[in-house]
Each structure stands twice: as structure tokens, then as C-alpha cells.
Scaffold this active site. Structure first.
Site, mmCIF file in Angstrom:
data_model
loop_
_atom_site.group_PDB
_atom_site.id
_atom_site.type_symbol
_atom_site.label_atom_id
_atom_site.label_comp_id
_atom_site.label_asym_id
_atom_site.label_seq_id
_atom_site.Cartn_x
_atom_site.Cartn_y
_atom_site.Cartn_z
ATOM 1 N N GLU A 15 6.139 4.096 -17.778
ATOM 2 C CA GLU A 15 6.886 3.908 -16.482
ATOM 3 C C GLU A 15 5.945 4.858 -15.488
ATOM 4 O OE1 GLU A 15 9.705 2.340 -14.988
ATOM 5 O OE2 GLU A 15 8.322 3.403 -13.270
ATOM 6 N N HIS A 45 0.665 4.162 -10.058
ATOM 7 C CA HIS A 45 2.031 3.529 -8.789
ATOM 8 C C HIS A 45 1.013 3.306 -7.226
ATOM 9 C CE1 HIS A 45 5.017 3.950 -6.067
ATOM 10 N NE2 HIS A 45 6.034 4.050 -6.992
ATOM 11 N N HIS A 118 11.690 3.792 -5.049
ATOM 12 C CA HIS A 118 12.679 3.839 -5.705
ATOM 13 C C HIS A 118 13.203 4.973 -6.429
ATOM 14 C CE1 HIS A 118 9.664 0.401 -6.373
ATOM 15 N NE2 HIS A 118 10.862 -0.312 -6.643
#
Ligand code: FE2
Length: 130
Positions: A15, A45, A118
Site C-alpha cells: 500500500e 505515490h 486519500h
């Protein structure tokens, strides 16, 4: 509603939002060491004007103590913004920071990161002080 209700966590290897804490497993009392915080260590990211990591905080909770102490706060404030438009700018800051820390007791390092889309993510790492 509590912060815990909106705080996400996951395995950082799977993640991209999870703040990775790199620090020794054990350190000597009163001696400085490096704590490296990274979001996107395994899976990068995005770093665009529309979608990026804004900040990472590092805290320490000593064993047996009720309270946590803030150790460092990294803000990442350039993500391609410019007069010409989004993602046309000359500069970007990536989501990585190094804090020099010394401790006098064992406890837990806690990191919290914020993605502008997010939300909040957390991770922690035990550290022994001898
Ligand atoms: Fe994100």
C-alpha cells in the site's frame, strides 16, 4: 468519532500511502540516531498538483507513559504548481524526511502521513533503549 476511525493502516509493501519508519531496533540511551520516514518506498505515490503527500509527522510514546511526544514534522509543499498551470511548475518535494533523535527510554515510534485525496495513514515501530 475519533481520529482512529479515519486513520488507515496497511502493509507498506502493498500500500503506497503507509509511512515507512526506518530506525534501529535498539539504540543507546542519549545517543543520536537517524529516523527516516518515507511514503511510497516500495510503490511510489503520485506527486502531482492534484494528488500528493502533504506531510508526515513522527511521534514517540515512551513505554508506560500515557502521552506521546512529537519528534518531527515534515511538510512537502511543492507539487508542480505554477502560474502556467497545474504540473507546469519547476519544483517538486518528495515525501521523505530524516530526523535526528535521541531517547532515554524504550517505547514506540509512530508515524502519520496525509495524502490530499486519500487522507490519514499510520504506522509504528518498537524501539528498545539500552
Ligand atoms: Fe494518495
Amino acid at each position: 468519532m475519533k481520529f482512529a476511525d479515519i486513520m488507515q493502516s496497511a502493509d507498506w509493501k502493498a500500500e503506497k500511502h503507509v509511512p515507512v519508519i526506518e530506525a534501529p531496533d535498539s539504540v543507546k540511551a542519549g545517543e543520536f540516531f537517524n529516523v527516516t520516514l518515507t511514503v511510497g518506498k516500495e510503490i511510489p505515490h503520485p506527486n502531482t498538483t492534484e494528488h500528493h503527500i502533504r506531510w508526515i509527522k513522527l511521534l514517540f510514546k515512551p513505554e508506560g507513559d500515557k502521552f506521546a511526544y512529537e519528534l518531527a514534522n515534515f511538510e512537502f509543499t511543492a507539487h508542480g504548481e505554477a502560474v502556467a498551470g497545474a504540473n507546469q511548475g519547476p519544483a517538486y518535494t518528495d515525501s521523505c524526511g530524516v530526523a535526528r533523535v535521541k531517547l532515554n527510554s524504550s517505547g514506540t515510534l509512530l508515524a502519520m502521513s496525509y495524502c490530499n485525496i486519500h487522507g490519514l495513514w499510520e504506522s509504528s515501530k518498537e524501539i528498545k533503549v539500552g
